[in-house]
Scaffold this motif. Sequence first.
Motif, mmCIF file in Angstrom:
data_model
loop_
_atom_site.group_PDB
_atom_site.id
_atom_site.type_symbol
_atom_site.label_atom_id
_atom_site.label_comp_id
_atom_site.label_asym_id
_atom_site.label_seq_id
_atom_site.Cartn_x
_atom_site.Cartn_y
_atom_site.Cartn_z
ATOM 1 N N ALA A 40 0.845 -1.188 0.000
ATOM 2 C CA ALA A 40 0.000 0.000 0.000
ATOM 3 C C ALA A 40 0.878 1.233 0.000
ATOM 4 O O ALA A 40 1.932 1.263 0.645
ATOM 5 C CB ALA A 40 -0.923 -0.004 1.213
ATOM 6 N N GLY A 41 0.424 2.258 -0.711
ATOM 7 C CA GLY A 41 1.135 3.517 -0.762
ATOM 8 C C GLY A 41 0.273 4.656 -0.264
ATOM 9 O O GLY A 41 -0.753 4.453 0.419
ATOM 10 N N PRO A 51 1.809 -8.654 3.308
ATOM 11 C CA PRO A 51 1.599 -7.201 3.227
ATOM 12 C C PRO A 51 2.909 -6.435 3.211
ATOM 13 O O PRO A 51 3.876 -6.785 3.896
ATOM 14 C CB PRO A 51 0.797 -6.896 4.496
ATOM 15 C CG PRO A 51 1.176 -7.975 5.455
ATOM 16 C CD PRO A 51 1.438 -9.201 4.625
ATOM 17 N N GLY A 52 2.933 -5.370 2.421
ATOM 18 C CA GLY A 52 4.067 -4.457 2.353
ATOM 19 C C GLY A 52 3.552 -3.028 2.339
ATOM 20 O O GLY A 52 2.343 -2.774 2.335
ATOM 21 N N ALA A 53 4.468 -2.076 2.321
ATOM 22 C CA ALA A 53 4.065 -0.669 2.345
ATOM 23 C C ALA A 53 5.199 0.184 1.817
ATOM 24 O O ALA A 53 6.357 -0.235 1.770
ATOM 25 C CB ALA A 53 3.677 -0.230 3.762
ATOM 26 N N SER A 54 4.835 1.395 1.415
ATOM 27 C CA SER A 54 5.830 2.372 1.001
ATOM 28 C C SER A 54 6.393 3.081 2.230
ATOM 29 O O SER A 54 5.865 2.970 3.344
ATOM 30 C CB SER A 54 5.223 3.378 0.029
ATOM 31 O OG SER A 54 4.227 4.144 0.691
ATOM 32 N N CYS A 89 4.964 3.993 6.347
ATOM 33 C CA CYS A 89 5.757 3.551 7.500
ATOM 34 C C CYS A 89 6.221 4.742 8.336
ATOM 35 O O CYS A 89 6.231 4.679 9.568
ATOM 36 C CB CYS A 89 6.946 2.725 7.030
ATOM 37 S SG CYS A 89 6.492 1.156 6.253
ATOM 38 N N ASP A 90 6.617 5.826 7.671
ATOM 39 C CA ASP A 90 7.029 7.020 8.416
ATOM 40 C C ASP A 90 5.860 7.622 9.186
ATOM 41 O O ASP A 90 6.062 8.206 10.265
ATOM 42 C CB ASP A 90 7.606 8.061 7.461
ATOM 43 C CG ASP A 90 8.973 7.659 6.925
ATOM 44 O OD1 ASP A 90 9.573 6.728 7.502
ATOM 45 O OD2 ASP A 90 9.427 8.257 5.930
ATOM 46 N N ALA A 94 8.808 -3.012 9.528
ATOM 47 C CA ALA A 94 9.225 -4.264 8.884
ATOM 48 C C ALA A 94 8.538 -4.482 7.549
ATOM 49 O O ALA A 94 8.999 -5.288 6.744
ATOM 50 C CB ALA A 94 8.943 -5.445 9.801
ATOM 51 N N ALA A 95 7.439 -3.762 7.288
ATOM 52 C CA ALA A 95 6.708 -3.918 6.030
ATOM 53 C C ALA A 95 7.201 -2.979 4.953
ATOM 54 O O ALA A 95 6.681 -3.017 3.832
ATOM 55 C CB ALA A 95 5.216 -3.686 6.258
#
Length: 405
Positions: free
Chosen positions: A290-291, A311-314, A318-319, A326-327
Amino acid sequence: MTRLRRDPRTERAAARTSGAERPRYDLALKAAPSRRPRRDPRAEAAAQRVPAAARLRLDRSQFGAATVVATHVPERQTDKASPKPIIVENPDFLVLVVPDMAGGRLGEHDRQLFGAARELAGKTGATLALVGASSADLGPAGADRVAVVARDPDAYDPDARAAEVVAAMRALDPKHVLFPESADGGDLARRVSVLTGEPLFTEAEQVSASALGRPARCRKVEQRSVPTRLISVAADSVASYSGAPREARNEQVDLASGPAKTAGAIVSATRIPADPATVPLALADFVVSAGNGVTDLDMFRQVVAALGATPGASRVLCDAGLMPRAAQVGASGTVLGASCYFALGIAGAPQHLQGVADCEHIVAVNTDLHAAMIARAGLGIIQDAQLVMPAILEELERERRETGT
């Protein structure tokens, strides 16, 4: 509107007066206008505009579409015929390739294995793939022949696989046999070497018809050898085959001449898939990220769970603390080696693109047609991610009802 372009040299030559010592020009005369058309930037921009966009978006691939050409130019043939497959009818020798084909498909290491096999086969030899299931990718990958050995794809029986390879070697008498230097391929290569009593050249990084090469002593020394019969090829050392597709003709192989089957030490083996929700990003095979274009993270998590992905992220999310550190995907987070990467609402910063450079397939959803992630993706969807996510959930639910799973 499109105006004809002026040609000052032609006008000057037409206005010149003859019979004078010095050049004289009659400014009342006007030369015929040039046949070269003048561009109309406004008409071009109108033709390049992307409809149904919230902001002004121009498709630059349509550059020059609005230019009017004065003379008729025949249209080019845009449909290129697919290249004919290369057929090796009577090869001088065979190069046997034993890919891993995890999940029934060719991985990047397997494709590199066929590239090494083509180097050894040259123009007079042919490559033969010994696989458990046929695949449409074998011909483009570089296989001239395909021998399918019926086996349970989920079963783990290295002794039986080694016996199959030995039987194929006795039936076909190949000049070389190539294995991937992976967990399963390296183990299989060593078992075949023990059964046949032939030497195995492991972890080859340089493969040619005249020599093999590999590093030794902490990569301070290079070991070279003439091509042996059994070779295991290291990952990311040999380029994949990039020529015209090969024939991939089915070949019948008699495996009855192999060693007698004996009771192996493995009583039973079951592959337990890892939970995609907890597997580390560096080891994940399918990642959905997700962004900044994703605002409903609860729906995003539902999409990830429904697709069975990790799941991952931009970095932006995360910031902001919306996703765990970790994603984070990218050069400052985790560099992926996934087979498929699905980016939702990610524009594609340079650091993020570095993190997905090794992904085999990339799907991107973004409202910006010219986003870097869209340019990098093999499949780009120009739409708001908030509208695409419920459509994905609805389609998955419909498919679940139809299949009853």
